[in-house]
Design an enzyme around this catalytic site. Sequence first.
Site, PDB file in Angstrom:
ATOM      1  N   THR A 147       0.864  -1.174   0.000  1.00 39.61           N
ATOM      2  CA  THR A 147       0.000   0.000   0.000  1.00 39.61           C
ATOM      3  C   THR A 147       0.902   1.226   0.000  1.00 39.61           C
ATOM      4  O   THR A 147       1.919   1.255   0.688  1.00 39.61           O
ATOM      5  CB  THR A 147      -1.003   0.009   1.174  1.00 39.61           C
ATOM      6  N   TRP A 170     -11.848   2.936  -1.248  1.00 39.62           N
ATOM      7  CA  TRP A 170     -10.731   3.657  -0.648  1.00 39.62           C
ATOM      8  C   TRP A 170     -11.039   5.105  -0.300  1.00 39.62           C
ATOM      9  O   TRP A 170     -10.238   5.765   0.340  1.00 39.62           O
ATOM     10  CB  TRP A 170      -9.548   3.632  -1.622  1.00 39.62           C
ATOM     11  N   LYS A 205     -13.755  -6.803   3.807  1.00 40.98           N
ATOM     12  CA  LYS A 205     -12.655  -6.700   2.832  1.00 40.98           C
ATOM     13  C   LYS A 205     -12.475  -5.223   2.502  1.00 40.98           C
ATOM     14  O   LYS A 205     -13.236  -4.632   1.769  1.00 40.98           O
ATOM     15  CB  LYS A 205     -12.953  -7.486   1.551  1.00 40.98           C
ATOM     16  N   PRO A 206     -11.426  -4.601   3.098  1.00 41.57           N
ATOM     17  CA  PRO A 206     -11.204  -3.189   2.806  1.00 41.57           C
ATOM     18  C   PRO A 206     -10.577  -3.009   1.434  1.00 41.57           C
ATOM     19  O   PRO A 206     -10.060  -3.959   0.859  1.00 41.57           O
ATOM     20  CB  PRO A 206     -10.225  -2.767   3.910  1.00 41.57           C
ATOM     21  N   GLU A 236     -20.016  -0.361 -11.692  1.00 39.58           N
ATOM     22  CA  GLU A 236     -19.588  -1.523 -12.477  1.00 39.58           C
ATOM     23  C   GLU A 236     -19.400  -2.767 -11.589  1.00 39.58           C
ATOM     24  O   GLU A 236     -19.921  -3.845 -11.879  1.00 39.58           O
ATOM     25  CB  GLU A 236     -18.267  -1.143 -13.149  1.00 39.58           C
ATOM     26  N   LEU A 263     -29.739 -15.980  -4.828  1.00 37.68           N
ATOM     27  CA  LEU A 263     -30.749 -15.204  -4.109  1.00 37.68           C
ATOM     28  C   LEU A 263     -30.247 -14.726  -2.758  1.00 37.68           C
ATOM     29  O   LEU A 263     -30.922 -14.841  -1.737  1.00 37.68           O
ATOM     30  CB  LEU A 263     -32.051 -16.008  -3.956  1.00 37.68           C
ATOM     31  N   GLU A 292     -24.064   0.642  -2.439  1.00 41.46           N
ATOM     32  CA  GLU A 292     -23.997   2.113  -2.441  1.00 41.46           C
ATOM     33  C   GLU A 292     -22.971   2.469  -3.498  1.00 41.46           C
ATOM     34  O   GLU A 292     -21.783   2.213  -3.324  1.00 41.46           O
ATOM     35  CB  GLU A 292     -23.593   2.601  -1.042  1.00 41.46           C
ATOM     36  N   GLY A 316     -21.946   4.735  -7.441  1.00 41.41           N
ATOM     37  CA  GLY A 316     -21.486   6.052  -7.887  1.00 41.41           C
ATOM     38  C   GLY A 316     -22.590   7.089  -7.976  1.00 41.41           C
ATOM     39  O   GLY A 316     -23.761   6.811  -7.736  1.00 41.41           O
ATOM     40  N   CYS A 338     -18.882  10.005  -3.363  1.00 39.81           N
ATOM     41  CA  CYS A 338     -19.980   9.498  -4.198  1.00 39.81           C
ATOM     42  C   CYS A 338     -21.084  10.533  -4.365  1.00 39.81           C
ATOM     43  O   CYS A 338     -21.734  10.591  -5.393  1.00 39.81           O
ATOM     44  CB  CYS A 338     -20.524   8.194  -3.635  1.00 39.81           C
ATOM     45  N   GLU A 387     -19.238   9.585 -13.628  1.00 34.45           N
ATOM     46  CA  GLU A 387     -18.592   9.906 -12.364  1.00 34.45           C
ATOM     47  C   GLU A 387     -17.084   9.971 -12.606  1.00 34.45           C
ATOM     48  O   GLU A 387     -16.466   8.955 -12.943  1.00 34.45           O
ATOM     49  CB  GLU A 387     -18.910   8.833 -11.325  1.00 34.45           C
ATOM     50  N   GLY A 412     -27.570   2.718  -6.630  1.00 38.47           N
ATOM     51  CA  GLY A 412     -27.571   1.704  -5.583  1.00 38.47           C
ATOM     52  C   GLY A 412     -28.871   1.007  -5.304  1.00 38.47           C
ATOM     53  O   GLY A 412     -29.892   1.232  -5.959  1.00 38.47           O
TER      54      GLY A 412
HETATM   55  P1  NAI Z   1     -14.126  -0.551  -7.173  1.00 34.90           P
HETATM   56  O1  NAI Z   1     -15.604  -0.607  -7.204  1.00 34.90           O
HETATM   57  O2  NAI Z   1     -13.354  -1.415  -8.119  1.00 34.90           O
HETATM   58  O3  NAI Z   1     -13.603  -0.962  -5.696  1.00 34.90           O
HETATM   59  C1  NAI Z   1     -14.380  -0.934  -4.535  1.00 34.90           C
HETATM   60  C2  NAI Z   1     -14.162  -2.203  -3.723  1.00 34.90           C
HETATM   61  O4  NAI Z   1     -14.624  -3.332  -4.444  1.00 34.90           O
HETATM   62  C3  NAI Z   1     -12.692  -2.493  -3.385  1.00 34.90           C
HETATM   63  O5  NAI Z   1     -12.608  -3.046  -2.090  1.00 34.90           O
HETATM   64  C4  NAI Z   1     -12.325  -3.541  -4.433  1.00 34.90           C
HETATM   65  O6  NAI Z   1     -11.265  -4.353  -4.043  1.00 34.90           O
HETATM   66  C5  NAI Z   1     -13.625  -4.324  -4.518  1.00 34.90           C
HETATM   67  N1  NAI Z   1     -13.806  -5.081  -5.771  1.00 34.90           N
HETATM   68  C6  NAI Z   1     -13.336  -4.782  -7.023  1.00 34.90           C
HETATM   69  N2  NAI Z   1     -13.706  -5.737  -7.899  1.00 34.90           N
HETATM   70  C7  NAI Z   1     -14.421  -6.655  -7.209  1.00 34.90           C
HETATM   71  C8  NAI Z   1     -15.084  -7.870  -7.566  1.00 34.90           C
HETATM   72  N3  NAI Z   1     -15.075  -8.320  -8.816  1.00 34.90           N
HETATM   73  N4  NAI Z   1     -15.734  -8.553  -6.610  1.00 34.90           N
HETATM   74  C9  NAI Z   1     -15.767  -8.113  -5.335  1.00 34.90           C
HETATM   75  N5  NAI Z   1     -15.144  -6.977  -4.934  1.00 34.90           N
HETATM   76  C10 NAI Z   1     -14.486  -6.251  -5.857  1.00 34.90           C
HETATM   77  O7  NAI Z   1     -13.689   0.947  -7.331  1.00 34.90           O
HETATM   78  P2  NAI Z   1     -12.271   1.515  -7.833  1.00 34.90           P
HETATM   79  O8  NAI Z   1     -11.768   0.740  -8.994  1.00 34.90           O
HETATM   80  O9  NAI Z   1     -11.400   1.600  -6.673  1.00 34.90           O
HETATM   81  O10 NAI Z   1     -12.683   2.973  -8.346  1.00 34.90           O
HETATM   82  C11 NAI Z   1     -13.128   3.154  -9.689  1.00 34.90           C
HETATM   83  C12 NAI Z   1     -14.251   4.157  -9.751  1.00 34.90           C
HETATM   84  O11 NAI Z   1     -15.351   3.704  -8.968  1.00 34.90           O
HETATM   85  C13 NAI Z   1     -13.927   5.517  -9.160  1.00 34.90           C
HETATM   86  O12 NAI Z   1     -13.261   6.306 -10.067  1.00 34.90           O
HETATM   87  C14 NAI Z   1     -15.299   6.028  -8.816  1.00 34.90           C
HETATM   88  O13 NAI Z   1     -15.920   6.576  -9.958  1.00 34.90           O
HETATM   89  C15 NAI Z   1     -16.052   4.790  -8.401  1.00 34.90           C
HETATM   90  N6  NAI Z   1     -16.081   4.663  -6.923  1.00 34.90           N
HETATM   91  C16 NAI Z   1     -17.202   5.018  -6.252  1.00 34.90           C
HETATM   92  C17 NAI Z   1     -17.230   4.977  -4.876  1.00 34.90           C
HETATM   93  C18 NAI Z   1     -18.420   5.376  -4.083  1.00 34.90           C
HETATM   94  O14 NAI Z   1     -18.285   5.831  -2.980  1.00 34.90           O
HETATM   95  N7  NAI Z   1     -19.615   5.171  -4.558  1.00 34.90           N
HETATM   96  C19 NAI Z   1     -16.045   4.598  -4.117  1.00 34.90           C
HETATM   97  C20 NAI Z   1     -14.919   4.202  -4.905  1.00 34.90           C
HETATM   98  C21 NAI Z   1     -14.960   4.246  -6.254  1.00 34.90           C
HETATM   99 MG    MG Z   2      -2.456   3.446   0.443  1.00 37.53          MG
END
Ligand code: NAI
Ligand code: MG
Length: 490
Positions: free
Chosen positions: A29, A154, A178-179, A233, A246, A252, A254, A286, A387, A460
């Site tokens: 990290t 993050w 899982k952080p 996504e 099910l 929650e 974007g 978000c 976003e 969401g």
């Molecule tokens: P992400 O959605 O990939 O990551 C969020 C969490 O999901 C992390 O803990 C990651 O390890 C986990 N994750 C990723 N793929 C997974 C899978 N297939 N199965 C289970 N867990 C999985 O978000 P990322 O790539 O860090 O950020 C990309 C974009 O997502 C950002 O630019 C932003 O637009 C959006 N985002 C929105 C957030 C919100 O608060 N709604 C927070 C973070 C990102």
């Molecule tokens: Mg870090």
Amino acid sequence: MTTQSITAENRLFIGGDFTEASDGATFETINPATGRPITDVSHATPLDVAEAVAKARAAQKQWESEPLSVRAKVLRRTAELIVSHADQLATLESTDGGKPISDCKAQVLGTAEWFDFFADVSAHLRSDVIPSFPDHLNYTLRQPLGVVGTITPWNYPLPLYGIKLPAALAVGNAVVLKPAEQTPLTALALARLMAEAGLPDGVLSVVPGLGETTGAALVDADVDMVSFTGSTEVGRKIAARAGDRLMKVTLELGGKSPSIVFADADLDIAAAGALFTFCVHQGQLCSAGSRLLVEESIREEFVSRLVTMAEDLRVGDPADEATQLGAVMSQAQMDRIEGFVASGIDQGARPLTGASRKVVEGLDNGLFYTPTIFEDVKVDMEIAQNEIFGPVLSVLPFSSDEEAVEKANDVLYGLAAGIWTNDLRRAHRFSRDVDAGIVYVNTMNALAPWSPYSGWKQSGLGVEGGIEQAESFTKLKTVWINLGDQVPTL
Ligand code: NAI
Ligand code: MG
């Protein structure tokens, strides 16, 4: 405590112990303000995840059967420990995530409030007795789901543990967390504090790792629900896997929230609010108000004022108390921001300020970006629809209430919406008509543990916060009792 002694907690936390990953793997990290690694963190394998879930399952029934007051005491004690370790947690959060130290201090205290609130809230959950047939008693019970898998992003690590863990734990669930791989350190620090607060072994495990491996393994493990915050996504992928069996999910996701300024607003408050909502935490929020809709009659003056205010913001070292914008999370996030800014320019929008990285003296490898404001934006441009998760604002004009609502709703997301006006009827009409789960009037981005919120459209599923969230971590049971001599007959 120094950062170094806090980062001693860099291994998995399973069943009450810190332990290496079963295959010994680790990941790095980094500190996004320096670009340098902070520490190696154990990377949980699917086997480790399965073990954490099995230990959660084994511990959950006993935790559920404890009196409410016992669970409440652990949560309250956790809140106290978070407060008494506030400086260390804030330093760790700022170092791991690049956000200004002053923001982190406030967020640590905010996190403690969620633990405090949910310590009491489970005692206020009510079941119903339902007027029924004569000689029958019909009532409902709310029982914990069992084991909840929690996956977090993050952008707000500690606050999100506050949003997710206490509500689930208060009503008797066990949790496996899982952080995000970019910011795993405060999750491990919190696990230690919760153990110290008296949380029984296994009731909370923390399994750091990448999304596609550790995250996916948690979704596919023997859990009863997944509570996720992150990108739309990934949320969609998790919901699809959950759909197969099910399993319950809350998502929650974007947002692309409008912030709408009418000419009749208090423009000092509106300008400060419009700036705050797209710049706070470098725009990585978000519910960021990243689309500014301004009434045409004041547009020019309002936007030029906002440009001046944006240029006055202090972007720099997150460790400096005076810093207002720190580093963006990662190179991937920087690439995303730069890509969207380039697409805005390509599609004909005009940046009035920003649109470039910032070099901060002494932090040459840091990931800093200048607040950016685009004019001449059309609703269908990439920068107006997606976003970005960076300090980038798209300005769109409007000339009537109807046009404002139409433009506000012309997007796939529906998380939050802000309106700046002094007209009471307009504020209520807008609150009714906008497609968003949270509406703000003359403010933006307020959040409190006692207030429920929910993302609409692609933002969401389910609810966080409030007694509603505690309820969402339970399952409903209906009980029928025959009090008389009635015999079932065919
Ligand atoms: P992400 O959605 O990939 O990551 C969020 C969490 O999901 C992390 O803990 C990651 O390890 C986990 N994750 C990723 N793929 C997974 C899978 N297939 N199965 C289970 N867990 C999985 O978000 P990322 O790539 O860090 O950020 C990309 C974009 O997502 C950002 O630019 C932003 O637009 C959006 N985002 C929105 C957030 C919100 O608060 N709604 C927070 C973070 C990102
Ligand atoms: Mg870090």
